[in-house]
Design a protein around this motif. Structure first.
Motif, PDB file in Angstrom:
ATOM      1  N   LEU A 181       1.113  -0.938   0.177  1.00  0.00           N
ATOM      2  CA  LEU A 181      -0.043   0.124   0.451  1.00  0.00           C
ATOM      3  C   LEU A 181       0.919   0.985   0.208  1.00  0.00           C
ATOM      4  CD1 LEU A 181      -2.584   0.392  -0.631  1.00  0.00           C
ATOM      5  CD2 LEU A 181      -2.999   0.571   2.498  1.00  0.00           C
ATOM      6  N   ALA A 182       1.981   1.290   0.832  1.00  0.00           N
ATOM      7  CA  ALA A 182       2.759   2.596   1.009  1.00  0.00           C
ATOM      8  C   ALA A 182       3.207   2.889  -0.703  1.00  0.00           C
ATOM      9  CB  ALA A 182       4.171   2.171   2.104  1.00  0.00           C
ATOM     10  N   SER A 183       4.198   1.360  -1.037  1.00  0.00           N
ATOM     11  CA  SER A 183       4.479   2.258  -2.170  1.00  0.00           C
ATOM     12  C   SER A 183       3.501   2.172  -3.763  1.00  0.00           C
ATOM     13  CB  SER A 183       5.612   0.614  -3.304  1.00  0.00           C
ATOM     14  OG  SER A 183       4.677  -0.767  -4.024  1.00  0.00           O
ATOM     15  N   ALA A 184       2.632   1.188  -3.222  1.00  0.00           N
ATOM     16  CA  ALA A 184       1.677   2.221  -4.023  1.00  0.00           C
ATOM     17  C   ALA A 184       0.938   3.223  -4.567  1.00  0.00           C
ATOM     18  CB  ALA A 184      -0.062   1.060  -4.135  1.00  0.00           C
ATOM     19  N   ALA A 185       0.793   3.943  -2.686  1.00  0.00           N
ATOM     20  CA  ALA A 185       0.571   5.505  -2.459  1.00  0.00           C
ATOM     21  C   ALA A 185       1.870   6.528  -3.117  1.00  0.00           C
ATOM     22  CB  ALA A 185       0.309   5.707  -0.918  1.00  0.00           C
ATOM     23  N   GLN A 186       2.912   6.210  -3.090  1.00  0.00           N
ATOM     24  CA  GLN A 186       4.704   6.777  -3.173  1.00  0.00           C
ATOM     25  C   GLN A 186       4.332   6.782  -4.873  1.00  0.00           C
ATOM     26  OE1 GLN A 186       8.255   5.637  -2.090  1.00  0.00           O
ATOM     27  NE2 GLN A 186       8.752   7.224  -1.519  1.00  0.00           N
ATOM     28  N   ASP A 187       4.597   5.552  -5.530  1.00  0.00           N
ATOM     29  CA  ASP A 187       5.149   5.485  -6.855  1.00  0.00           C
ATOM     30  C   ASP A 187       3.605   5.146  -8.004  1.00  0.00           C
ATOM     31  OD1 ASP A 187       7.330   5.552  -5.861  1.00  0.00           O
ATOM     32  OD2 ASP A 187       7.165   3.737  -5.947  1.00  0.00           O
ATOM     33  N   GLY A 188       2.498   5.048  -7.308  1.00  0.00           N
ATOM     34  CA  GLY A 188       1.360   4.918  -8.149  1.00  0.00           C
ATOM     35  C   GLY A 188       0.900   3.280  -8.721  1.00  0.00           C
ATOM     36  N   LEU A 189       0.206   3.617  -9.029  1.00  0.00           N
ATOM     37  CA  LEU A 189       0.138   2.057 -10.127  1.00  0.00           C
ATOM     38  C   LEU A 189       0.043   2.326 -11.074  1.00  0.00           C
ATOM     39  CD1 LEU A 189      -2.788   0.485  -7.167  1.00  0.00           C
ATOM     40  CD2 LEU A 189      -0.174  -0.511  -7.712  1.00  0.00           C
ATOM     41  N   THR A 190       0.809   3.546 -11.776  1.00  0.00           N
ATOM     42  CA  THR A 190       0.486   3.740 -12.877  1.00  0.00           C
ATOM     43  C   THR A 190       2.207   3.248 -13.388  1.00  0.00           C
ATOM     44  OG1 THR A 190      -0.809   5.172 -13.406  1.00  0.00           O
ATOM     45  CG2 THR A 190       0.765   4.539 -15.256  1.00  0.00           C
ATOM     46  N   TYR A 191       2.208   1.598 -14.426  1.00  0.00           N
ATOM     47  CA  TYR A 191       3.609   1.495 -14.217  1.00  0.00           C
ATOM     48  C   TYR A 191       4.486   1.888 -15.795  1.00  0.00           C
ATOM     49  CZ  TYR A 191       6.846  -2.402 -14.263  1.00  0.00           C
ATOM     50  OH  TYR A 191       7.955  -3.427 -14.850  1.00  0.00           O
ATOM     51  N   TRP A 192       3.810   2.928 -16.590  1.00  0.00           N
ATOM     52  CA  TRP A 192       4.670   3.413 -17.291  1.00  0.00           C
ATOM     53  C   TRP A 192       4.254   4.022 -18.104  1.00  0.00           C
ATOM     54  CZ3 TRP A 192       1.702   3.009 -22.053  1.00  0.00           C
ATOM     55  CH2 TRP A 192       0.822   1.544 -21.765  1.00  0.00           C
ATOM     56  N   GLY A 193       4.858   5.389 -18.510  1.00  0.00           N
ATOM     57  CA  GLY A 193       4.438   6.380 -19.212  1.00  0.00           C
ATOM     58  C   GLY A 193       4.616   6.979 -20.591  1.00  0.00           C
ATOM     59  N   THR A 194       3.490   7.462 -21.161  1.00  0.00           N
ATOM     60  CA  THR A 194       3.725   7.440 -22.846  1.00  0.00           C
ATOM     61  C   THR A 194       5.168   8.453 -23.071  1.00  0.00           C
ATOM     62  OG1 THR A 194       2.463   9.802 -22.923  1.00  0.00           O
ATOM     63  CG2 THR A 194       0.685   6.808 -22.483  1.00  0.00           C
ATOM     64  N   PRO A 195       5.486   8.557 -24.089  1.00  0.00           N
ATOM     65  CA  PRO A 195       6.236   9.453 -24.600  1.00  0.00           C
ATOM     66  C   PRO A 195       5.696  11.097 -24.541  1.00  0.00           C
ATOM     67  CG  PRO A 195       5.671   7.648 -26.638  1.00  0.00           C
ATOM     68  CD  PRO A 195       5.770   7.007 -25.266  1.00  0.00           C
ATOM     69  N   SER A 196       4.175  10.910 -24.776  1.00  0.00           N
ATOM     70  CA  SER A 196       3.776  12.814 -24.555  1.00  0.00           C
ATOM     71  C   SER A 196       4.294  13.131 -23.541  1.00  0.00           C
ATOM     72  CB  SER A 196       2.808  12.848 -25.874  1.00  0.00           C
ATOM     73  OG  SER A 196       2.723  12.219 -26.267  1.00  0.00           O
ATOM     74  N   GLU A 197       3.621  12.386 -22.103  1.00  0.00           N
ATOM     75  CA  GLU A 197       3.512  11.649 -20.904  1.00  0.00           C
ATOM     76  C   GLU A 197       4.746  12.760 -20.483  1.00  0.00           C
ATOM     77  OE1 GLU A 197      -0.287   9.644 -18.984  1.00  0.00           O
ATOM     78  OE2 GLU A 197       1.694   8.910 -18.970  1.00  0.00           O
ATOM     79  N   LEU A 198       5.505  11.655 -21.008  1.00  0.00           N
ATOM     80  CA  LEU A 198       7.258  12.097 -19.913  1.00  0.00           C
ATOM     81  C   LEU A 198       7.992  12.628 -21.368  1.00  0.00           C
ATOM     82  CD1 LEU A 198       8.191   8.452 -20.469  1.00  0.00           C
ATOM     83  CD2 LEU A 198       8.022   9.406 -18.346  1.00  0.00           C
TER      84      LEU A 198
END
Lengths: 242, 132
Positions: free
Chosen positions: B27-44
């Motif tokens: 729960l702590a790691s999900a709260a810190q990093d979120g559960l989104t595993y990867w970002g799209t090129p546009s987002e990054l």
């Protein structure tokens, strides 16, 4: 007299169930290993699906049984369905481990990694831990208050099932979205693969049912790794309806 | 099966504590990093910054995969933005044009120096062409 007839019928029912489980498992093995073609993209690695998906489905089913068995405990303080809840939770934890293990091998062969902490894997591990905690709470339960607390874990724990199943829709994951039990229209799957998956799911469901009934009926989880001798465990065999 | 009462209860408590700690950790790691595993090129790329450690996901652009002795490169796209990925090593055999991939590494402008390359596969299943 009535009781006796009930036991005979229950034993016959279980025999038929075990036979159906054995036959469907044999059929599923032949379909999955011989009849079904390798996947165009993934090759033979895709055959892990025929074990991975049934294990995950059966785990969900076990946790649904835990929910149903624990509801009367929480609402009315009933104690009797708890052996069923324990047997189902044990089977569910084992099946969750099988899901993670087969997913790991499948992932190593297709993703290129044995383990990633994406939302699907993370929530699945959490689901397994919730039911490990439930089993421990059940073993520790003393009296109606303790049983009710354990029952509450068994009821609320079921919230993990939709979270796990929809994790691949809600969050961006490495794991692909569902094909069959998908919100909206599912993805295309070749008919022979769909049939193989269907028979595999049926076989795993029947096997799980046989094991859970057997363990629930046999003296309320005496062989359980978390078994704690309880004074009220010496109750007669439960004729359990599936 | 003989099991002494204190031992059984002790073990059950230990299991309960370990399971609860494990859940709290997740729960702590999900709260810190979120559960989104990867970002799209546009987002990054919109987040800017130089030489950031990222996890990028996208589709492998057709015709962009190149492999030589020095390493491999390919282009990942989300349809709007492209990022060129350099990977010092042999790509997994299953890198396919048009399929998804998730790469971890350092993003420098529109170039990503990948540490690891993971392949996604679709949720479609079919036999190879030519069979049925």
């Amino acid at each position: 007299m009535r009781d006796n007839r009930g036991h005979v019928a229950a034993a016959r029912g279980r025999g038929a169930l075990a036979l159906a489980a054995a036959l469907s498992t044999a059929l599923a093995l032949v379909l999955a290993l011989v009849v079904a073609p390798p996947d165009a993209v993934q090759g033979d690695a895709q055959r892990w699906m025929y074990l991975h998906v049934p294990a995950a489905w059966s785990a969900y089913l076990c946790f649904a049984v835990v929910l149903l068995a624990c509801l009367p405990v929480v609402l009315r303080g009933a104690g009797r369905p708890l052996p069923v809840a324990r047997a189902a939770a044990e089977a569910g934890v084992v099946l969750t481990a099988v899901t993670l293990a087969t997913g790991s091998v499948w992932g190593a062969q297709t993703w290129g990694s044995w383990w990633v902490w994406d939302a699907r894997v993370t929530t699945t591990v959490a689901m397994g831990l919730v039911y490990v905690a439930f089993l421990a709470a059940l073993a520790l339960a003393r009296g109606p208050g303790g049983r009710r607390a354990a029952g509450a874990v068994g009821v609320l724990g079921f919230l993990m099932v939709p979270v796990v199943h929809l994790s691949v829709v809600w969050w961006r994951t490495l794991h692909q979205p569902p094909t069959v039990l998908a919100p909206g229209t599912g993805a295309p799957i070749a008919p022979v693969m769909a049939w193989t998956l269907g028979v595999s799911v049926l076989a795993c469901t029947l096997l799980t049912t046989v094991v859970v009934l057997e363990r629930a009926g046999r003296g309320a989880g005496q062989g359980s790794p978390l078994a704690v001798a309880e004074p009220d465990q010496a109750r007669p065999r439960l004729p359990v309806a599936p | 099966m003989k099991m002494a009462l204190p031992r059984g209860r002790g073990r059950a408590w230990a299991v309960l504590v370990v399971a609860a700690l494990g859940l709290a950790g997740l729960l702590a790691s999900a709260a810190q990093d979120g559960l989104t595993y990867w970002g799209t090129p546009s987002e990054l790329l919109a987040q800017g910054g130089q030489d950031r450690d990222v996890r990028l996901g996208g589709l492998v652009v057709s015709g962009s995969v190149a492999q030589d002795a020095a390493g491999a490169s390919f282009v990942l796209t989300d349809g709007a933005t492209d990022v060129t990925v350099h990977y010092a090593g042999a790509l997994p055999a299953a890198v396919r044009e048009g399929e998804g991939a998730v790469v971890e590494g350092v993003l420098d402008g529109r170039v990503l120096h990948a540490r690891s390359v993971l392949l996604r596969h679709s949720n479609e299943y079919r036999p190879p062409e030519g069979t049925s």
